[in-house]
Scaffold this active site. Structure first.
Site, mmCIF file in Angstrom:
data_model
loop_
_atom_site.group_PDB
_atom_site.id
_atom_site.type_symbol
_atom_site.label_atom_id
_atom_site.label_comp_id
_atom_site.label_asym_id
_atom_site.label_seq_id
_atom_site.Cartn_x
_atom_site.Cartn_y
_atom_site.Cartn_z
ATOM 1 N N HIS A 79 0.852 -1.185 0.000
ATOM 2 C CA HIS A 79 0.000 0.000 0.000
ATOM 3 C C HIS A 79 0.890 1.238 0.000
ATOM 4 O O HIS A 79 1.740 1.395 0.859
ATOM 5 C CB HIS A 79 -0.922 0.015 1.224
ATOM 6 C CG HIS A 79 -2.081 -0.932 1.089
ATOM 7 N ND1 HIS A 79 -3.334 -0.646 1.553
ATOM 8 C CD2 HIS A 79 -2.173 -2.148 0.511
ATOM 9 C CE1 HIS A 79 -4.152 -1.648 1.264
ATOM 10 N NE2 HIS A 79 -3.469 -2.577 0.641
ATOM 11 N N TYR A 208 -9.430 5.853 6.505
ATOM 12 C CA TYR A 208 -9.604 6.305 7.895
ATOM 13 C C TYR A 208 -10.661 7.388 7.839
ATOM 14 O O TYR A 208 -10.412 8.487 7.337
ATOM 15 C CB TYR A 208 -8.283 6.854 8.449
ATOM 16 C CG TYR A 208 -7.275 5.767 8.787
ATOM 17 C CD1 TYR A 208 -6.511 5.162 7.787
ATOM 18 C CD2 TYR A 208 -7.092 5.343 10.098
ATOM 19 C CE1 TYR A 208 -5.600 4.159 8.090
ATOM 20 C CE2 TYR A 208 -6.173 4.347 10.412
ATOM 21 C CZ TYR A 208 -5.438 3.764 9.414
ATOM 22 O OH TYR A 208 -4.527 2.773 9.724
ATOM 23 N N PRO A 299 -5.269 1.073 18.719
ATOM 24 C CA PRO A 299 -4.976 0.457 17.418
ATOM 25 C C PRO A 299 -4.864 1.418 16.236
ATOM 26 O O PRO A 299 -4.268 1.049 15.216
ATOM 27 C CB PRO A 299 -6.135 -0.514 17.213
ATOM 28 C CG PRO A 299 -7.223 -0.042 18.110
ATOM 29 C CD PRO A 299 -6.564 0.631 19.265
ATOM 30 N N LYS A 303 0.332 0.417 15.097
ATOM 31 C CA LYS A 303 1.733 0.429 15.528
ATOM 32 C C LYS A 303 2.123 -0.753 16.430
ATOM 33 O O LYS A 303 3.305 -1.029 16.618
ATOM 34 C CB LYS A 303 2.034 1.737 16.281
ATOM 35 C CG LYS A 303 2.255 2.916 15.348
ATOM 36 C CD LYS A 303 3.653 2.875 14.746
ATOM 37 C CE LYS A 303 3.848 3.869 13.618
ATOM 38 N NZ LYS A 303 3.807 3.307 12.269
ATOM 39 N N TYR A 391 3.553 6.886 9.887
ATOM 40 C CA TYR A 391 2.773 5.688 9.545
ATOM 41 C C TYR A 391 3.675 4.603 8.961
ATOM 42 O O TYR A 391 3.520 3.422 9.273
ATOM 43 C CB TYR A 391 1.676 6.063 8.545
ATOM 44 C CG TYR A 391 0.553 5.055 8.430
ATOM 45 C CD1 TYR A 391 -0.690 5.282 9.004
ATOM 46 C CD2 TYR A 391 0.735 3.862 7.720
ATOM 47 C CE1 TYR A 391 -1.728 4.366 8.882
ATOM 48 C CE2 TYR A 391 -0.293 2.925 7.602
ATOM 49 C CZ TYR A 391 -1.513 3.183 8.181
ATOM 50 O OH TYR A 391 -2.524 2.268 8.070
HETATM 51 C C1 DHB Z 1 -5.751 -2.518 10.581
HETATM 52 C C2 DHB Z 1 -5.788 -2.175 11.913
HETATM 53 C C3 DHB Z 1 -5.409 -0.917 12.305
HETATM 54 O O1 DHB Z 1 -5.425 -0.571 13.599
HETATM 55 C C4 DHB Z 1 -5.015 0.029 11.377
HETATM 56 O O2 DHB Z 1 -4.690 1.263 11.796
HETATM 57 C C5 DHB Z 1 -4.977 -0.323 10.052
HETATM 58 C C6 DHB Z 1 -5.351 -1.598 9.652
HETATM 59 C C7 DHB Z 1 -6.167 -3.879 10.142
HETATM 60 O O3 DHB Z 1 -6.502 -4.711 11.001
HETATM 61 O O4 DHB Z 1 -6.177 -4.149 8.932
#
Ligand code: DHB
Length: 398
Positions: A79, A208, A299, A303, A391
């Site tokens: 990505h 997001y 989450p 990270k 990121y």
């Molecule tokens: C996923 C989980 C995340 O917390 C994130 O920021 C991006 C992707 C995932 O489970 O695909």
């Protein structure tokens, strides 16, 4: 309770055989250092726990360059950016253009499977499904790991060092006396409702999505399986949510920014807690902490696993030094090196979380202010680059 115990020794005893513990024992083996890793869970239980799915470039490199597996390239998806959606539209953050880096969509369960297979292939000593785990004599030269194996036999392993890679409910971190540790906590008044759905991808990259109804994250797994999350009350019971209700909630949140999701049967649903936590320092006597045992991030931004892998990459180097010199000083160097990344990731995860989620008591001012913040980030090359660098894992920190 077992009365007789098999006594043995190893150089590094590792509590926890998730990604952090297994990657550490793999790296140590490459440096000629012996280890034993134990876990309370069965291999199957760990494989069936759904976790995040995004790897930084440095995490991908660590798996491939140290010979764990190159499946991450074959079965993962590169990505080159994400969408930040707010105020009625999507805004792309171009990781490659801004930070010269990408991420790889490759679930944590696959990272675990690759590591467990690599340890088995290389003859590593990993015991799943153990009970009665205890560590002791951490301030002596020969700390000890005690456990009962899955056949009921008791073991006592003397080691030069003990590593607590035993996750967010770590027993090892509580072995550090209260007077010698500082714990930092932050709670959040929301959680994530996570689903897996048998549907095609709804967008080429992750979305997001900020909306007045709350945050949603549209992620992926494969061509036919997708991962999605939406902000919910931490007390939510997933059983109260029908497929239709889940799709209505997701569609209305992303619909606010012009997206429409491809729907399918929901094959898994669960509620994920949100917390920030750090314990400092990450060592005590001959005990060292790594991964979630020492720190938890919310989450948003994925990270957690990346931080755990970054920890053990540094820890393997410092343990190699400690063992060569017969000295514990490199453990404090490890703690300092690891914590500098940990606090950057704490800030990033907190920032992404608070910028994108809606507080339960948010006023219209709060929502418009967040849209202003998101417009500042996406409308500025400096702002977007800051996000892209964090990121993808910070340049120079690999
Ligand atoms: C996923 C989980 C995340 O917390 C994130 O920021 C991006 C992707 C995932 O489970 O695909």
């Amino acid at each position: 309770m077992t009365t007789t115990r098999i006594e043995s020794r190893t150089q590094v005893a590792v509590v926890g055989a998730g990604p952090a513990g297994l990657m550490l024992s793999h790296l140590l083996a490459r440096a000629g250092i012996g280890s034993v890793a134990v876990d309370l869970r069965s291999r199957r239980e760990i494989e069936e726990t759904h976790r995040a799915g995004i790897l930084e470039q440095g995490s991908v490199d660590l798996l491939v360059e140290t010979g764990v597996s190159d499946r991450v390239h074959r079965d993962g998806y590169r990505h080159d950016g994400i969408e930040l959606a707010f105020g009625g539209a999507g805004h792309r953050i171009d990781f490659r253009g801004l930070a010269g880096a990408s991420t790889q969509l490759y679930p944590q369960t696959d990272v675990f499977i690759d590591l467990a297979d690599a340890r088995a292939r290389d003859g590593g000593d990993v015991r799943f499904g153990v009970t009665d785990v205890a560590v002791g004599e951490l301030r002596s030269d020969k700390p000890v790991l005690r456990f009962t194996d899955d056949g009921g036999t008791g073991h006592e392993i003397r080691a030069d060092f003990v590593v607590g890679a035993d996750g967010s409910r770590s027993l090892c971190r509580n072995e550090v006396p209260e007077t010698e540790r500082t714990q930092y906590f932050r709670e959040y008044p929301f959680a994530w409702f996570g689903i897996l759905t048998e549907a095609p991808p709804s967008a080429p990259e992750l979305i997001y999505n900020h909306s007045p109804r709350g945050f949603a994250l549209i992620s992926q797994r494969t061509e036919t399986l997708q991962r999605m999350y939406f902000q919910c009350d931490p007390a939510t019971d997933p059983a109260d949510w029908s497929d239709d209700r889940i799709w209505d909630e997701l569609q209305s949140r992303v619909g606010a920014n012009g997206y429409r999701l491809a729907e399918g049967p929901i094959v898994s649903r669960s509620v994920l807690p949100f917390r920030s936590f750090v314990q400092e320092p990450m060592h005590h006597g001959r005990l060292v902490l790594a991964g979630d045992a020492a720190h938890t991030v919310p989450p948003t931004g994925a990270k957690g696993l990346n931080l755990a892998l970054a920890d053990v990459r540094v820890l393997a180097e410092e343990l190699e030094r400690a063992i060569a010199a017969g000295d514990t000083a490199p453990l404090s160097t490890y703690s300092e090196r690891a914590l500098s990344r940990v606090w950057k990731a704490q800030h990033f995860s907190y920032w992404m979380t608070t910028m994108l989620h809606t507080l339960p008591d948010a006023t219209p001012f709060d929502v418009r202010r967040q849209e202003g913040e998101l417009a500042s980030v996406t409308g500025s090359t400096a702002g977007s680059t800051f996000l892209a660098e964090a990121y993808t894992g910070w340049p120079g920190a690999r």
